[in-house]
Design a protein around this motif. Structure first.
Motif, PDB file in Angstrom:
ATOM      1  N   ARG A 105       0.706  -1.190   0.006  1.00 41.29           N
ATOM      2  CA  ARG A 105      -0.030  -0.064  -0.111  1.00 41.29           C
ATOM      3  C   ARG A 105       0.827   1.321   0.047  1.00 41.29           C
ATOM      4  O   ARG A 105       0.367   2.463  -0.363  1.00 41.29           O
ATOM      5  N   ALA A 106       2.177   1.141   0.257  1.00 44.96           N
ATOM      6  CA  ALA A 106       3.028   2.346   0.413  1.00 44.96           C
ATOM      7  C   ALA A 106       3.128   3.005  -1.165  1.00 44.96           C
ATOM      8  O   ALA A 106       3.214   2.272  -2.003  1.00 44.96           O
ATOM      9  N   PHE A 107       3.446   4.580  -1.083  1.00 47.69           N
ATOM     10  CA  PHE A 107       3.964   5.005  -2.247  1.00 47.69           C
ATOM     11  C   PHE A 107       5.512   4.918  -2.233  1.00 47.69           C
ATOM     12  O   PHE A 107       6.213   5.368  -1.283  1.00 47.69           O
ATOM     13  N   MET A 108       5.923   4.170  -3.437  1.00 47.38           N
ATOM     14  CA  MET A 108       7.412   4.286  -3.559  1.00 47.38           C
ATOM     15  C   MET A 108       7.954   4.825  -4.688  1.00 47.38           C
ATOM     16  O   MET A 108       7.325   4.459  -5.938  1.00 47.38           O
ATOM     17  N   LEU A 109       8.816   5.847  -4.684  1.00 54.78           N
ATOM     18  CA  LEU A 109       9.450   6.542  -5.759  1.00 54.78           C
ATOM     19  C   LEU A 109      10.904   6.038  -5.576  1.00 54.78           C
ATOM     20  O   LEU A 109      11.817   6.220  -5.112  1.00 54.78           O
ATOM     21  N   MET A 110      11.189   4.512  -6.230  1.00 52.83           N
ATOM     22  CA  MET A 110      12.371   4.187  -6.030  1.00 52.83           C
ATOM     23  C   MET A 110      13.269   3.913  -7.263  1.00 52.83           C
ATOM     24  O   MET A 110      12.515   3.586  -8.299  1.00 52.83           O
ATOM     25  N   ARG A 111      14.453   3.838  -7.276  1.00 56.59           N
ATOM     26  CA  ARG A 111      15.460   3.666  -8.220  1.00 56.59           C
ATOM     27  C   ARG A 111      16.394   2.965  -7.553  1.00 56.59           C
ATOM     28  O   ARG A 111      17.160   3.242  -6.739  1.00 56.59           O
ATOM     29  N   SER A 112      16.763   1.824  -8.230  1.00 60.16           N
ATOM     30  CA  SER A 112      17.767   0.832  -7.547  1.00 60.16           C
ATOM     31  C   SER A 112      19.213   1.153  -7.724  1.00 60.16           C
ATOM     32  O   SER A 112      20.016   0.825  -6.864  1.00 60.16           O
ATOM     33  N   TYR A 113      19.424   2.200  -8.635  1.00 60.10           N
ATOM     34  CA  TYR A 113      20.758   2.708  -8.764  1.00 60.10           C
ATOM     35  C   TYR A 113      21.152   3.776  -7.846  1.00 60.10           C
ATOM     36  O   TYR A 113      22.204   4.354  -7.640  1.00 60.10           O
ATOM     37  N   VAL A 114      20.243   4.150  -7.065  1.00 59.76           N
ATOM     38  CA  VAL A 114      20.422   5.322  -5.925  1.00 59.76           C
ATOM     39  C   VAL A 114      20.426   4.360  -4.745  1.00 59.76           C
ATOM     40  O   VAL A 114      19.459   3.897  -4.264  1.00 59.76           O
ATOM     41  N   PRO A 115      21.570   4.307  -4.004  1.00 58.97           N
ATOM     42  CA  PRO A 115      21.498   3.266  -2.766  1.00 58.97           C
ATOM     43  C   PRO A 115      21.055   3.941  -1.418  1.00 58.97           C
ATOM     44  O   PRO A 115      20.453   3.102  -0.617  1.00 58.97           O
TER      45      PRO A 115
END
Length: 154
Positions: A105-115
């Motif tokens: 249910r969480a909002f995730m703005l994720m980029r795997s290349y940003v540690p």
């Protein structure tokens, strides 16, 4: 004009190596069209490189901003009054919250290349989203901007 201390603006650009991969995809497209002649080869090179470059550019165009009393992360706009205390996540903890600790249910703005990342609880009882997960290269600056925006809103 001096920006307030509650201002933060960051673009989560793709790594440089991804641009090299975009060029290699263009070369692969050109090689696939090599039997058809020189003009299709050039069209494949230009078209394949442009298309893959466009994809890399659009994926790396996500922005994280704190401006006008709100957190703007990607398409989400959340007022700082609806946010709890931000938690800075190191590389290992970020990976954990992206994978097995994640809530659907969480909002995730994720980029795997940003540690590194910041996780912020949502305090609005009307919102079913439990938290916001945001990849950021500058987690301390984001937390400072959120804190400053919260004190300005209060």
């Amino acid at each position: 004009m001096q920006l307030s201390t509650a201002h933060h603006d960051e673009r989560l650009t793709a790594p440089r190596s991804w641009w090299g991969i975009a060029v290699l995809i263009g070369l692969a497209c050109a090689l696939m069209l090599l039997p058809l002649g020189t003009l299709p080869l050039l069209a494949g090179l230009v078209g394949g490189t442009a298309l893959s470059g466009l994809l890399v550019s659009s994926y790396g165009s996500a922005r994280v901003r704190v401006v006008n009393g709100a957190l703007a992360a990607g398409d989400a706009r959340i007022p700082v009054t609806a946010l709890g205390e931000p938690e800075i996540l190191d590389a290992e903890e970020s990976r954990a919250w992206r994978t097995y600790k994640a809530d659907t249910r969480a909002f995730m703005l994720m980029r795997s290349y940003v540690p590194t990342a910041v996780r912020i609880e949502i305090t609005d009882p009307a919102d079913p989203t439990p938290y916001v997960y945001i990849s950021t290269r500058e987690p301390q600056a984001l937390v400072a901007a959120l804190s400053a925006a919260r004190t300005q809103a209060a």
